[in-house]
Design an enzyme around this catalytic site. Structure first.
Site, PDB file in Angstrom:
ATOM      1  N   VAL A 181     -37.293  51.562  56.740  1.00  0.00           N
ATOM      2  CA  VAL A 181     -37.500  50.176  57.169  1.00  0.00           C
ATOM      3  C   VAL A 181     -36.662  49.167  56.390  1.00  0.00           C
ATOM      4  CG1 VAL A 181     -39.409  49.584  55.603  1.00  0.00           C
ATOM      5  CG2 VAL A 181     -39.349  48.613  57.930  1.00  0.00           C
ATOM      6  N   TYR A 182     -36.108  49.534  55.253  1.00  0.00           N
ATOM      7  CA  TYR A 182     -35.330  48.579  54.466  1.00  0.00           C
ATOM      8  C   TYR A 182     -34.080  48.170  55.246  1.00  0.00           C
ATOM      9  CZ  TYR A 182     -38.202  49.986  50.441  1.00  0.00           C
ATOM     10  OH  TYR A 182     -39.251  50.253  49.591  1.00  0.00           O
ATOM     11  N   SER A 183     -34.031  46.909  55.620  1.00  0.00           N
ATOM     12  CA  SER A 183     -32.950  46.394  56.475  1.00  0.00           C
ATOM     13  C   SER A 183     -32.812  47.232  57.744  1.00  0.00           C
ATOM     14  CB  SER A 183     -31.612  46.334  55.725  1.00  0.00           C
ATOM     15  OG  SER A 183     -31.640  45.357  54.712  1.00  0.00           O
ATOM     16  N   LEU A 184     -33.940  47.792  58.185  1.00  0.00           N
ATOM     17  CA  LEU A 184     -33.990  48.613  59.399  1.00  0.00           C
ATOM     18  C   LEU A 184     -32.912  49.699  59.398  1.00  0.00           C
ATOM     19  CD1 LEU A 184     -34.864  45.943  62.120  1.00  0.00           C
ATOM     20  CD2 LEU A 184     -36.380  47.590  60.999  1.00  0.00           C
ATOM     21  N   GLY A 185     -32.797  50.386  58.284  1.00  0.00           N
ATOM     22  CA  GLY A 185     -31.898  51.535  58.185  1.00  0.00           C
ATOM     23  C   GLY A 185     -30.596  51.273  57.468  1.00  0.00           C
TER      24      GLY A 185
END
Length: 325
Positions: free
Chosen positions: A59-63
């Protein structure tokens, strides 16, 4: 750099884990995210300092964080020399099966993480939160199957109540499935609520803690009248800490006093305290500046006295539980 075994396993990790949430898309939800160029500089320096443990999440920066980490590791290190942890649970898109810990969600998200990281396996797969909508048996069997397939080597947990963690471990043991070796929980000098139940459970089961927010989003690294971009803009951190500010400032003041006496930074003292906790293997330290990384690494060399530890712990008061749900 010193290396320690992670929980009840033979996996060796550096005593500092580089958290990668600050690497990614500068247009993501946080204002303090670094772009790829700046992120790579920090990752390279971490490797040069002996850090072999890197923590990210789908989920961090959506990948994007996974992509940046994967490219940097490929360019700066040998795959066998690093330990990559990533996470699954948070919602990645709109629609059904887009998050959570169902078998479908876990399997599809692990495949997506492997692709973004551009690796054949994930060293440590962490369940990012407890899933109240999926049977724990389904989750633990899916995780076990991933380990059996070789896509994942070890599994860890994060941010849950002690009874939930104990239940997951029991289910795995009952069926002969893979058990968690690590717990990434919210733990620092101004948030110690897990010492009541979760810490004793992890000690009993030889599960290592890799605490996130070890510096309380910077609140343990500077006096609270200091200025920083994250202090101004991080709504999540404000929710976690600002309601207990009067009490917590006394703890921060003790950190400041000891740091001045030793001629080191407040961050080093705060991290040294965590590293003195028997249950802690490696705090997950997120950085946006090189000096923050170097502070963290040098904190591993500080040996606090019993008197210093007592002073650091003296002003703690109970806090509302944050992070477990």
């Amino acid at each position: 750099m010193e290396y320690v075994k992670l929980g009840n396993s033979g996996l060796e990790v550096s005593k500092i884990c580089l958290g990668c949430m600050s690497f990614g898309d500068t247009n993501w939800i946080h204002d303090w995210i670094l772009d790829e160029t700046e992120s790579r500089k920090i990752i390279k320096r971490a490797l040069d300092l002996g850090v072999n443990f890197f923590d990210t999440a789908n989920v961090y920066s959506l990948g994007v964080s996974e992509e940046i980490l994967g490219r940097a590791i490929k360019d700066y290190a040998k795959r066998e020399d690093v330990v990559i942890a990533t996470k699954v649970f948070q919602t990645m898109r709109k629609g059904p099966n887009a998050g959570g810990l169902s078998r479908k969600a876990i399997m599809q998200e692990v495949d997506a993480s492997l692709k973004r990281l551009d690796v054949d396996y994930i060293d440590l797969l962490i369940v990012h939160r407890w899933d109240y909508n999926t049977p724990i048996e389904e989750t633990m069997k899916a995780l076990h199957d991933l380990v059996s397939s070789g896509k994942v080597l070890y599994i860890g947990a994060s941010s849950m109540y002690a009874y939930q963690f104990q239940k997951a471990q029991f289910v795995a043991e009952k069926h002969g499935w893979t058990k968690f070796i690590s717990m990434q929980n919210h733990y620092n000098l101004i948030y110690r609520e897990d010492e009541r139940e979760l810490v004793p459970v992890c000690l009993d089961q030889n599960v290592s803690m890799t605490p996130y927010s070890p510096l309380a989003a910077g609140r343990l690294a500077r006096l609270w009248d200091a200025d920083s971009k994250r202090a101004k803009t991080d709504a999540s951190a404000k929710k976690k800490y600002d309601t207990t500010e009067k009490h917590d400032m006394l703890v921060v003041s003790a950190v400041s006093d000891i740091a001045k006496e030793r001629g080191v930074s407040m961050a080093q003292i705060s991290l040294a305290w965590l590293l003195h906790q028997k249950v802690v293997a490696a705090p997950v330290v997120g950085v946006t500046k090189m000096v923050q990384l170097e502070d963290a690494v040098f904190a591993t060399e500080i040996q606090l006295t019993d008197d210093e530890i007592e002073r650091l712990e003296a002003h703690y008061v109970p806090h509302k539980v944050v992070g477990a749900r």
